[in-house]
Design a protein around this motif. Structure first.
Motif, mmCIF file in Angstrom:
data_model
loop_
_atom_site.group_PDB
_atom_site.id
_atom_site.type_symbol
_atom_site.label_atom_id
_atom_site.label_comp_id
_atom_site.label_asym_id
_atom_site.label_seq_id
_atom_site.Cartn_x
_atom_site.Cartn_y
_atom_site.Cartn_z
ATOM 1 N N THR A 78 9.556 12.761 30.227
ATOM 2 C CA THR A 78 10.254 14.099 30.007
ATOM 3 C C THR A 78 11.843 13.767 30.633
ATOM 4 O OG1 THR A 78 8.651 15.481 29.750
ATOM 5 C CG2 THR A 78 10.544 16.386 30.280
ATOM 6 N N LEU A 79 12.712 13.727 29.863
ATOM 7 C CA LEU A 79 13.970 13.650 30.269
ATOM 8 C C LEU A 79 14.861 14.927 30.201
ATOM 9 C CD1 LEU A 79 14.952 10.439 28.301
ATOM 10 C CD2 LEU A 79 14.078 10.463 30.910
ATOM 11 N N THR A 80 15.847 15.091 31.335
ATOM 12 C CA THR A 80 16.715 16.526 31.290
ATOM 13 C C THR A 80 17.810 15.938 31.385
ATOM 14 O OG1 THR A 80 14.810 18.037 31.947
ATOM 15 C CG2 THR A 80 17.252 18.651 32.282
ATOM 16 N N PHE A 81 18.636 16.168 30.315
ATOM 17 C CA PHE A 81 20.138 15.557 30.375
ATOM 18 C C PHE A 81 21.029 16.989 30.737
ATOM 19 C CE2 PHE A 81 18.313 12.551 27.670
ATOM 20 C CZ PHE A 81 18.775 11.533 27.982
ATOM 21 N N ARG A 82 22.086 16.636 31.667
ATOM 22 C CA ARG A 82 23.058 17.856 31.912
ATOM 23 C C ARG A 82 24.500 17.266 31.789
ATOM 24 N NH1 ARG A 82 25.753 20.414 36.601
ATOM 25 N NH2 ARG A 82 25.627 22.565 36.215
ATOM 26 N N CYS A 83 25.184 18.016 31.176
ATOM 27 C CA CYS A 83 26.627 17.303 30.640
ATOM 28 C C CYS A 83 27.541 18.259 31.414
ATOM 29 C CB CYS A 83 26.787 17.097 29.306
ATOM 30 S SG CYS A 83 25.860 15.878 28.697
ATOM 31 N N VAL A 84 28.430 17.802 32.255
ATOM 32 C CA VAL A 84 29.552 18.839 32.771
ATOM 33 C C VAL A 84 30.357 17.662 33.195
ATOM 34 C CG1 VAL A 84 28.468 18.680 35.105
ATOM 35 C CG2 VAL A 84 30.273 20.613 34.520
ATOM 36 N N THR A 85 31.868 18.173 32.992
ATOM 37 C CA THR A 85 33.062 17.176 33.581
ATOM 38 C C THR A 85 32.953 17.605 35.172
ATOM 39 O OG1 THR A 85 33.846 17.344 31.514
ATOM 40 C CG2 THR A 85 35.439 16.564 33.240
ATOM 41 N N HIS A 86 32.670 16.722 36.039
ATOM 42 C CA HIS A 86 32.573 16.933 37.451
ATOM 43 C C HIS A 86 34.111 17.127 37.804
ATOM 44 C CE1 HIS A 86 28.314 16.163 37.486
ATOM 45 N NE2 HIS A 86 28.667 14.969 37.091
ATOM 46 N N SER A 87 34.982 16.182 37.202
ATOM 47 C CA SER A 87 36.588 16.146 37.840
ATOM 48 C C SER A 87 37.238 17.694 37.524
ATOM 49 C CB SER A 87 37.198 15.264 37.289
ATOM 50 O OG SER A 87 37.092 15.304 35.948
ATOM 51 N N ALA A 88 36.618 18.395 36.228
ATOM 52 C CA ALA A 88 37.325 19.401 35.654
ATOM 53 C C ALA A 88 36.471 20.746 36.314
ATOM 54 C CB ALA A 88 37.342 19.498 34.273
ATOM 55 N N GLY A 89 35.332 20.738 36.799
ATOM 56 C CA GLY A 89 34.494 21.509 37.368
ATOM 57 C C GLY A 89 33.775 22.549 36.397
ATOM 58 N N GLY A 90 33.819 22.013 35.150
ATOM 59 C CA GLY A 90 33.051 22.613 34.083
ATOM 60 C C GLY A 90 32.825 21.904 32.872
#
Ligand SMILES: C[C@H](O)[C@H](O)[C@H]1CNC2=NC(N)=NC(=O)C2=N1
Length: 97
Positions: free
Chosen positions: A65-77
């Motif tokens: 089981t894989l969980t992917f989380r996508c967020v642009t760290h440099s933009a903060g969201g």
């Protein structure tokens, strides 16, 4: 491209991304593959795509089981880059399933 999307924009975009949920703080999808090697094959292909895009998801691996989380760290969201990455992850998951 680097602008953090509004809650409304994220909600609208999630309507076209089956299996993904979240808000401007991050979008996630959990997928179960047939086996641990299949899960690792997905991670390997996602890694190559992330390098190509120069945009990287957070990945949690628990057996198959894989969980992917996508967020642009440099933009903060969440930005459009995260939506593109999520679509590419979906293509990879479908290609291994
Ligand atoms: C220099 C390089 O573009 C940055 O460090 C990139 C790499 N991958 C990244 N991935 C994600 N998800 N967020 C970032 O801010 C980010 N920054």
């Amino acid at each position: 491209m680097a602008d953090v999307l509004t809650a409304e924009a994220v909600r609208d975009e999630l309507g076209g991304l089956a299996g993904w949920s979240g808000d401007p703080a991050g979008i996630t999808r959990t997928v179960e593959l047939a086996s641990f090697p299949d899960a690792i094959a997905v991670v390997d292909r996602v890694a190559a795509t992330a390098e190509e895009l120069d945009h990287h998801p957070d990945i949690d691996i628990r057996w198959r089981t894989l969980t992917f989380r996508c967020v642009t760290h440099s933009a903060g969201g969440v930005t459009r880059r995260d939506l593109e990455l999520a679509r590419r992850i979906d293509e990879i998951v479908e290609s291994v399933r």
